[in-house]
Write a protein that holds these residues in place. Structure first.
Motif, PDB file in Angstrom:
ATOM      1  N   LEU A 266     -66.618  94.533  40.554  1.00  0.00           N
ATOM      2  CA  LEU A 266     -65.994  93.264  40.190  1.00  0.00           C
ATOM      3  C   LEU A 266     -65.119  93.431  38.951  1.00  0.00           C
ATOM      4  O   LEU A 266     -64.004  92.906  38.890  1.00  0.00           O
ATOM      5  N   ALA A 267     -65.618  94.183  37.974  1.00  0.00           N
ATOM      6  CA  ALA A 267     -64.825  94.440  36.769  1.00  0.00           C
ATOM      7  C   ALA A 267     -63.533  95.169  37.120  1.00  0.00           C
ATOM      8  O   ALA A 267     -62.438  94.816  36.634  1.00  0.00           O
ATOM      9  N   TYR A 268     -63.653  96.168  37.972  1.00  0.00           N
ATOM     10  CA  TYR A 268     -62.484  96.921  38.416  1.00  0.00           C
ATOM     11  C   TYR A 268     -61.513  96.010  39.166  1.00  0.00           C
ATOM     12  O   TYR A 268     -60.295  96.020  38.922  1.00  0.00           O
ATOM     13  N   GLY A 269     -62.043  95.191  40.067  1.00  0.00           N
ATOM     14  CA  GLY A 269     -61.200  94.275  40.830  1.00  0.00           C
ATOM     15  C   GLY A 269     -60.493  93.270  39.928  1.00  0.00           C
ATOM     16  O   GLY A 269     -59.318  92.951  40.134  1.00  0.00           O
ATOM     17  N   LEU A 270     -61.207  92.762  38.927  1.00  0.00           N
ATOM     18  CA  LEU A 270     -60.590  91.824  37.984  1.00  0.00           C
ATOM     19  C   LEU A 270     -59.419  92.471  37.252  1.00  0.00           C
ATOM     20  O   LEU A 270     -58.361  91.853  37.077  1.00  0.00           O
ATOM     21  N   ALA A 271     -59.616  93.712  36.846  1.00  0.00           N
ATOM     22  CA  ALA A 271     -58.533  94.415  36.149  1.00  0.00           C
ATOM     23  C   ALA A 271     -57.317  94.580  37.053  1.00  0.00           C
ATOM     24  O   ALA A 271     -56.165  94.402  36.612  1.00  0.00           O
ATOM     25  N   LEU A 272     -57.543  94.883  38.323  1.00  0.00           N
ATOM     26  CA  LEU A 272     -56.433  95.046  39.260  1.00  0.00           C
ATOM     27  C   LEU A 272     -55.678  93.732  39.474  1.00  0.00           C
ATOM     28  O   LEU A 272     -54.445  93.700  39.459  1.00  0.00           O
ATOM     29  N   VAL A 273     -56.435  92.636  39.664  1.00  0.00           N
ATOM     30  CA  VAL A 273     -55.788  91.341  39.905  1.00  0.00           C
ATOM     31  C   VAL A 273     -55.060  90.860  38.656  1.00  0.00           C
ATOM     32  O   VAL A 273     -53.936  90.340  38.738  1.00  0.00           O
TER      33      VAL A 273
ATOM     34  N   THR B 179     -57.382  94.625  29.335  1.00  0.00           N
ATOM     35  CA  THR B 179     -56.069  94.655  29.987  1.00  0.00           C
ATOM     36  C   THR B 179     -54.978  93.955  29.198  1.00  0.00           C
ATOM     37  O   THR B 179     -53.788  94.190  29.426  1.00  0.00           O
ATOM     38  N   GLY B 180     -55.393  93.083  28.263  1.00  0.00           N
ATOM     39  CA  GLY B 180     -54.401  92.310  27.529  1.00  0.00           C
ATOM     40  C   GLY B 180     -53.781  91.190  28.345  1.00  0.00           C
ATOM     41  O   GLY B 180     -52.752  90.631  27.967  1.00  0.00           O
ATOM     42  N   ARG B 181     -54.422  90.859  29.464  1.00  0.00           N
ATOM     43  CA  ARG B 181     -53.923  89.798  30.336  1.00  0.00           C
ATOM     44  C   ARG B 181     -55.022  88.759  30.537  1.00  0.00           C
ATOM     45  O   ARG B 181     -56.204  89.115  30.575  1.00  0.00           O
ATOM     46  N   ASN B 182     -54.644  87.507  30.707  1.00  0.00           N
ATOM     47  CA  ASN B 182     -55.622  86.429  30.830  1.00  0.00           C
ATOM     48  C   ASN B 182     -55.645  85.840  32.237  1.00  0.00           C
ATOM     49  O   ASN B 182     -54.612  85.774  32.923  1.00  0.00           O
ATOM     50  N   ALA B 183     -56.824  85.410  32.634  1.00  0.00           N
ATOM     51  CA  ALA B 183     -56.979  84.709  33.903  1.00  0.00           C
ATOM     52  C   ALA B 183     -56.307  83.349  33.812  1.00  0.00           C
ATOM     53  O   ALA B 183     -56.089  82.827  32.712  1.00  0.00           O
ATOM     54  N   PRO B 184     -55.960  82.739  34.951  1.00  0.00           N
ATOM     55  CA  PRO B 184     -55.361  81.393  34.918  1.00  0.00           C
ATOM     56  C   PRO B 184     -56.249  80.417  34.163  1.00  0.00           C
ATOM     57  O   PRO B 184     -57.466  80.385  34.354  1.00  0.00           O
ATOM     58  N   ALA B 185     -55.661  79.631  33.290  1.00  0.00           N
ATOM     59  CA  ALA B 185     -56.424  78.680  32.483  1.00  0.00           C
ATOM     60  C   ALA B 185     -56.844  77.490  33.340  1.00  0.00           C
ATOM     61  O   ALA B 185     -56.036  76.910  34.057  1.00  0.00           O
ATOM     62  N   ASP B 186     -58.124  77.156  33.307  1.00  0.00           N
ATOM     63  CA  ASP B 186     -58.620  75.958  33.979  1.00  0.00           C
ATOM     64  C   ASP B 186     -59.874  75.480  33.266  1.00  0.00           C
ATOM     65  O   ASP B 186     -60.312  76.068  32.272  1.00  0.00           O
ATOM     66  N   GLU B 187     -60.461  74.403  33.797  1.00  0.00           N
ATOM     67  CA  GLU B 187     -61.559  73.756  33.093  1.00  0.00           C
ATOM     68  C   GLU B 187     -62.833  74.591  33.062  1.00  0.00           C
ATOM     69  O   GLU B 187     -63.707  74.366  32.223  1.00  0.00           O
ATOM     70  N   ASP B 188     -62.983  75.566  33.968  1.00  0.00           N
ATOM     71  CA  ASP B 188     -64.219  76.361  33.968  1.00  0.00           C
ATOM     72  C   ASP B 188     -64.013  77.731  33.315  1.00  0.00           C
ATOM     73  O   ASP B 188     -64.802  78.650  33.526  1.00  0.00           O
ATOM     74  N   ARG B 189     -62.956  77.872  32.546  1.00  0.00           N
ATOM     75  CA  ARG B 189     -62.675  79.078  31.755  1.00  0.00           C
ATOM     76  C   ARG B 189     -62.491  80.336  32.608  1.00  0.00           C
ATOM     77  O   ARG B 189     -62.734  81.446  32.163  1.00  0.00           O
ATOM     78  N   GLY B 190     -62.070  80.148  33.851  1.00  0.00           N
ATOM     79  CA  GLY B 190     -61.797  81.296  34.706  1.00  0.00           C
ATOM     80  C   GLY B 190     -62.901  81.634  35.677  1.00  0.00           C
ATOM     81  O   GLY B 190     -62.790  82.602  36.433  1.00  0.00           O
ATOM     82  N   LEU B 191     -63.987  80.855  35.707  1.00  0.00           N
ATOM     83  CA  LEU B 191     -65.113  81.184  36.577  1.00  0.00           C
ATOM     84  C   LEU B 191     -64.732  81.103  38.055  1.00  0.00           C
ATOM     85  O   LEU B 191     -65.118  81.960  38.851  1.00  0.00           O
ATOM     86  N   ALA B 192     -63.965  80.078  38.438  1.00  0.00           N
ATOM     87  CA  ALA B 192     -63.551  79.956  39.839  1.00  0.00           C
ATOM     88  C   ALA B 192     -62.656  81.126  40.235  1.00  0.00           C
ATOM     89  O   ALA B 192     -62.766  81.655  41.352  1.00  0.00           O
TER      90      ALA B 192
ATOM     91  N   ASP C 133     -53.734  92.655  36.567  1.00  0.00           N
ATOM     92  CA  ASP C 133     -52.580  93.532  36.411  1.00  0.00           C
ATOM     93  C   ASP C 133     -51.496  93.242  37.445  1.00  0.00           C
ATOM     94  O   ASP C 133     -50.477  93.921  37.491  1.00  0.00           O
ATOM     95  N   GLY C 134     -51.746  92.231  38.304  1.00  0.00           N
ATOM     96  CA  GLY C 134     -50.705  91.816  39.229  1.00  0.00           C
ATOM     97  C   GLY C 134     -50.941  92.134  40.691  1.00  0.00           C
ATOM     98  O   GLY C 134     -50.132  91.773  41.554  1.00  0.00           O
ATOM     99  N   LYS C 135     -52.049  92.820  41.009  1.00  0.00           N
ATOM    100  CA  LYS C 135     -52.335  93.123  42.405  1.00  0.00           C
ATOM    101  C   LYS C 135     -52.787  91.867  43.149  1.00  0.00           C
ATOM    102  O   LYS C 135     -53.404  90.971  42.565  1.00  0.00           O
ATOM    103  N   GLU C 136     -52.483  91.773  44.433  1.00  0.00           N
ATOM    104  CA  GLU C 136     -52.990  90.689  45.261  1.00  0.00           C
ATOM    105  C   GLU C 136     -54.491  90.858  45.447  1.00  0.00           C
ATOM    106  O   GLU C 136     -55.014  91.983  45.436  1.00  0.00           O
ATOM    107  N   VAL C 137     -55.206  89.738  45.634  1.00  0.00           N
ATOM    108  CA  VAL C 137     -56.655  89.792  45.792  1.00  0.00           C
ATOM    109  C   VAL C 137     -57.040  90.696  46.959  1.00  0.00           C
ATOM    110  O   VAL C 137     -57.963  91.522  46.850  1.00  0.00           O
TER     111      VAL C 137
END
Length: 247
Positions: free
Chosen positions: A73-80, A36-49, A82-86
């Motif tokens: 889960l992969a599909y859901g991650l891509a949607l979130v 997606t070219g987008r990153n999860a929020p940075a935190d100490e667990d590298r995005g696991l939470a 990309d800016g979609k609400e959880v």
């Protein structure tokens, strides 16, 4: 003298599945970030939470619970990402009329391959099972995973000769009642890491229970009452209580 029966969960009770799943989940997240070219929020667990919040909410909405297809889960991650609400992402990936988009099949296959590795045993498991099986007590593994996978891990750890049976079932109070019907009258014990599925459901069916916290607990179990179960930190702590019923 009453018969004694031990029933035990497998994942995160006999072996540390959480460590294997965490590595596979982070690998999936990083692959979706790359796609997606987008990153999860940075935190100490590298995005696991971040990932596990979505994972649990998909599981809560999916009929297969935590056994839902990992490609969702992969599909859901891509949607979130990309800016979609959880909530919107969960509704979309669990909609039976939509299904899994083909672009996430590779992520699903990679995830499944990653979690096939043998997870390490938790402390005291081998010692506990040896002591209980030597007392001729029936030991049944109760899992919501596939029987074949569970038997593979038992064999990998050379535990299979101590296990009477492996049962794959959706863990409800009714399921635990059915397991009792298939055994003779006696005393029943259940060991597990999930308060709702392993402990409260079994206790409601008349089992004495042991709660062994694992590395993963879903958000919906965070406020459940643990006062009526015996909490343990290593598996072989159950031995005196179980063997006392055979004296």
């Amino acid at each position: 003298m009453e018969n004694t029966y031990l029933f035990t969960d497998a994942d995160n009770t006999l072996w540390n599945t959480d460590a294997v799943f965490a590595a596979a989940q982070l690998d999936m997240l990083h692959e979706i970030e790359r796609i997606t070219g987008r990153n999860a929020p940075a935190d100490e667990d590298r995005g696991l939470a971040f990932l596990r919040n979505l994972d649990q909410r998909i599981a809560a909405a999916h009929p297969d619970y935590l056994r839902y297809p990992p490609g969702l889960l992969a599909y859901g991650l891509a949607l979130v990402l990309d800016g979609k609400e959880v909530e919107e992402a969960v509704a979309r990936v669990t909609d039976p009329g939509i299904g899994l988009e083909s672009g996430f099949e590779a992520a699903q296959t990679r995830f499944i391959d990653s979690i096939r590795q043998l997870p390490p045993l938790r402390e005291g498991v081998r010692e506990g099972l040896i002591a209980i099986s030597k007392a001729d007590i029936s030991i049944t593994v109760v899992t919501e995973e596939r029987v074949e996978r569970c038997r593979q891990f038992l064999a990998g750890h050379r535990l299979e000769n101590m296990i009477t049976d492996v049962v794959s079932v959706r863990k409800t109070t009714e399921a635990y009642v059915d397991l009792r019907r298939n055994a003779a009258t006696g005393r029943y014990f259940m060991v597990g890491d999930q308060m709702d599925r392993d402990i409260l459901a079994a206790a409601a069916a008349g089992y004495s229970t042991f709660y062994i916290p694992g590395g993963f607990a879903p958000y919906w179990a965070s406020e459940l009452d643990t006062s009526k179960t015996k909490r343990i930190d290593r598996y072989d702590t159950i031995v005196p209580d179980v063997l006392a019923e055979t004296d």
